[in-house]
Write an enzyme that holds these catalytic residues in place. Sequence first.
Site, mmCIF file in Angstrom:
data_model
loop_
_atom_site.group_PDB
_atom_site.id
_atom_site.type_symbol
_atom_site.label_atom_id
_atom_site.label_comp_id
_atom_site.label_asym_id
_atom_site.label_seq_id
_atom_site.Cartn_x
_atom_site.Cartn_y
_atom_site.Cartn_z
ATOM 1 N N ASN A 116 0.738 -1.446 -0.149
ATOM 2 C CA ASN A 116 0.256 -0.112 0.736
ATOM 3 C C ASN A 116 1.128 1.342 -0.228
ATOM 4 O O ASN A 116 1.968 0.781 0.770
ATOM 5 C CB ASN A 116 -1.204 0.432 1.101
ATOM 6 C CG ASN A 116 -0.465 0.947 2.100
ATOM 7 O OD1 ASN A 116 -0.540 2.064 2.654
ATOM 8 N ND2 ASN A 116 -0.105 0.015 2.876
ATOM 9 N N PHE A 120 -1.704 8.136 4.299
ATOM 10 C CA PHE A 120 -2.393 8.904 6.057
ATOM 11 C C PHE A 120 -3.571 9.853 5.220
ATOM 12 O O PHE A 120 -4.246 10.582 5.398
ATOM 13 C CB PHE A 120 -1.547 9.823 5.917
ATOM 14 C CG PHE A 120 0.078 9.160 7.227
ATOM 15 C CD1 PHE A 120 -0.383 7.558 7.269
ATOM 16 C CD2 PHE A 120 0.262 9.961 7.741
ATOM 17 C CE1 PHE A 120 0.242 7.187 7.983
ATOM 18 C CE2 PHE A 120 1.724 9.194 7.776
ATOM 19 C CZ PHE A 120 1.352 8.178 8.979
ATOM 20 N N SER A 181 5.086 5.158 9.266
ATOM 21 C CA SER A 181 4.891 4.918 7.770
ATOM 22 C C SER A 181 5.597 4.853 6.257
ATOM 23 O O SER A 181 6.422 6.003 6.571
ATOM 24 C CB SER A 181 3.860 5.488 7.807
ATOM 25 O OG SER A 181 2.807 4.542 8.608
ATOM 26 N N ASN A 183 4.713 6.106 2.725
ATOM 27 C CA ASN A 183 4.418 6.763 2.168
ATOM 28 C C ASN A 183 4.275 8.702 2.377
ATOM 29 O O ASN A 183 3.223 8.741 1.492
ATOM 30 C CB ASN A 183 2.421 6.383 2.113
ATOM 31 C CG ASN A 183 2.743 4.594 1.456
ATOM 32 O OD1 ASN A 183 4.045 4.287 1.302
ATOM 33 N ND2 ASN A 183 2.057 3.918 2.355
ATOM 34 N N THR A 184 4.901 8.904 3.256
ATOM 35 C CA THR A 184 4.572 10.256 3.867
ATOM 36 C C THR A 184 6.054 10.316 3.726
ATOM 37 O O THR A 184 6.817 10.334 4.737
ATOM 38 C CB THR A 184 4.092 10.987 5.451
ATOM 39 O OG1 THR A 184 2.852 10.548 5.691
ATOM 40 C CG2 THR A 184 4.181 11.712 5.457
ATOM 41 N N LYS A 219 5.651 3.061 17.135
ATOM 42 C CA LYS A 219 5.494 1.811 16.248
ATOM 43 C C LYS A 219 6.801 2.515 15.442
ATOM 44 O O LYS A 219 6.988 3.093 14.568
ATOM 45 C CB LYS A 219 4.060 2.133 15.377
ATOM 46 C CG LYS A 219 4.232 1.943 14.272
ATOM 47 C CD LYS A 219 2.720 0.605 13.810
ATOM 48 C CE LYS A 219 2.898 0.236 12.716
ATOM 49 N NZ LYS A 219 0.774 -0.249 12.208
ATOM 50 N N ASN A 248 5.909 -1.679 11.386
ATOM 51 C CA ASN A 248 4.898 -1.086 10.219
ATOM 52 C C ASN A 248 5.329 -2.028 9.263
ATOM 53 O O ASN A 248 6.374 -2.940 9.482
ATOM 54 C CB ASN A 248 5.490 0.295 10.192
ATOM 55 C CG ASN A 248 4.720 1.084 9.892
ATOM 56 O OD1 ASN A 248 3.675 0.799 8.839
ATOM 57 N ND2 ASN A 248 4.125 1.955 10.419
HETATM 58 C C1 LIG Z 1 -3.333 -1.011 3.324
HETATM 59 C C2 LIG Z 1 -2.692 -0.887 4.533
HETATM 60 C C3 LIG Z 1 -2.300 0.232 5.239
HETATM 61 C C4 LIG Z 1 -2.078 0.852 6.340
HETATM 62 N N1 LIG Z 1 -1.655 1.685 7.438
HETATM 63 C C5 LIG Z 1 -1.195 2.721 8.501
HETATM 64 C C6 LIG Z 1 -1.618 3.598 9.111
HETATM 65 O O1 LIG Z 1 -2.182 3.747 8.293
HETATM 66 N N2 LIG Z 1 -0.813 3.515 9.759
HETATM 67 C C7 LIG Z 1 0.659 2.727 10.843
HETATM 68 O O2 LIG Z 1 0.237 2.512 11.374
HETATM 69 N N3 LIG Z 1 0.483 1.507 9.788
HETATM 70 C C8 LIG Z 1 -0.796 1.073 9.078
HETATM 71 N N4 LIG Z 1 0.010 -0.646 8.261
HETATM 72 C C9 LIG Z 1 0.670 -1.188 8.666
HETATM 73 C C10 LIG Z 1 -0.125 -1.920 10.003
HETATM 74 O O3 LIG Z 1 -0.914 -1.124 10.677
HETATM 75 C C11 LIG Z 1 1.002 -3.142 9.601
HETATM 76 O O4 LIG Z 1 1.934 -2.395 11.036
HETATM 77 C C12 LIG Z 1 1.245 -3.860 8.990
HETATM 78 O O5 LIG Z 1 0.269 -3.907 7.676
HETATM 79 C C13 LIG Z 1 1.995 -5.503 9.535
HETATM 80 O O6 LIG Z 1 1.034 -6.193 9.810
HETATM 81 P P1 LIG Z 1 0.662 -6.702 8.541
HETATM 82 O O7 LIG Z 1 1.295 -8.091 8.463
HETATM 83 O O8 LIG Z 1 -0.588 -8.191 9.605
HETATM 84 O O9 LIG Z 1 -0.620 -6.343 8.295
HETATM 85 C C14 LIG Z 1 -0.804 -0.483 7.088
HETATM 86 C C15 LIG Z 1 -1.266 -1.561 6.791
HETATM 87 C C16 LIG Z 1 -1.782 -1.890 5.398
HETATM 88 C C17 LIG Z 1 -1.895 -2.972 4.502
#
Ligand SMILES: Cc1cc2nc3c(=O)[nH]c(=O)nc-3n(C[C@H](O)[C@H](O)[C@H](O)COP(=O)(O)O)c2cc1C
Length: 350
Positions: A116, A120, A181, A183-184, A219, A248
């Site tokens: 992704n 934000f 994250s 993407n910022t 985080k 993350n």
């Molecule tokens: C579509 C998507 C959007 C995400 N947006 C955020 C976010 O806004 N803030 C954040 O701290 N992590 C974000 N994450 C990261 C997740 O919170 C998590 O840390 C990461 O996906 C690893 O866990 P997973 O493998 O179970 O998905 C996002 C993940 C995905 C897949």
Amino acid sequence: MYRLVFSQVLRRFDAEAVHRLTVSALALLARLPLLKRLLHRAFAPHDPALRVSAFGVHFPGPLGLAAGFDKDAACAEGIAALGFGHVEVGTITAHGQPGNPRPRLFRLVRERAVINRMGFNNEGAHAAARRLRKPRSVPVVVGVNIGKTKVVPESEATADYVASARLLAPLADYLVVNVSSPNTPGLRNLQAVSLLRPLLTAVKQVADATPRRTPLLVKIAPDLADEDVDAVAELALELGLDGIIATNTTIRHGGETGGLSGRPLKERSLAVLRRLRAKTGDRLTLVSAGGVEDVDDVWERILAGATLVQGYTGWIYGGPLWAARIHRQLLRRVHRHGLKSVTEAVGRTA
Ligand SMILES: Cc1cc2nc3c(=O)[nH]c(=O)nc-3n(C[C@H](O)[C@H](O)[C@H](O)COP(=O)(O)O)c2cc1C
């Protein structure tokens, strides 16, 4: 059943469209108190052996939904009714923003992963605060994850986080400073201790000043070098933070631009958890996220020192009742090992 629906129907639709539809359905559920309570009774963890306490907050079960799904705090009750022990809403920024252009969410079905670059997208801290103030009819632990508004320069990042914290810390069961994250632009630079110290110090002052003293976590990214993981852990101890969420998404992959989550992240996420546990022992609450797919993963993270575990991508592939299923299986695992509660298992192999 869900596998069939996913492979025959859902995966044919744009990933973000499915996401928006799911959020709307869960937000609608929040307006149907009877159904919500019925689902909550059927699927939320209720067994005392699954309960965990961390930083003064009681969680009905250790598995929660990671940040990024409920970006605007629109449907936490609906998510809890499906079996999650907590919901981390956000990332929320001080000012609302549209995020990156679409498409920005990609499924990698064979790899059980997602990329992704949402950036934000959210309606901002005021809108989230309005939603979080609404009374709830089912119990749900809500963590609030805050990040930097894209247009705000790095030099003003602290003030931007503080603005969000002022509005949201009083409404959160715990607060998360997200500096990881991908993407910022520039956000992850804030993980450098020289920038992170003033940022966390300022946000902590705000969190400490709420009537209940809101617990504060940071985080981190899986792409930090091991020494940088150690440095953040030391800083968290020095500042008296309550915990660390690791991790993350990763930018170490060869696909679309963006952060990779899901199965390919499992190994590194677990390694970061082990490193944090070795460094901090039980002085910090460790929350493990990244590639958690099933009860074996949850159990492994708990044994390695995580008090709480989070998943997001595993839920996409595992179906709506993924968390309820894992909590049920986890309860059996606890009993099979002759333990009285999941808490007794935390850090057993660390
Ligand atoms: C579509 C998507 C959007 C995400 N947006 C955020 C976010 O806004 N803030 C954040 O701290 N992590 C974000 N994450 C990261 C997740 O919170 C998590 O840390 C990461 O996906 C690893 O866990 P997973 O493998 O179970 O998905 C996002 C993940 C995905 C897949």
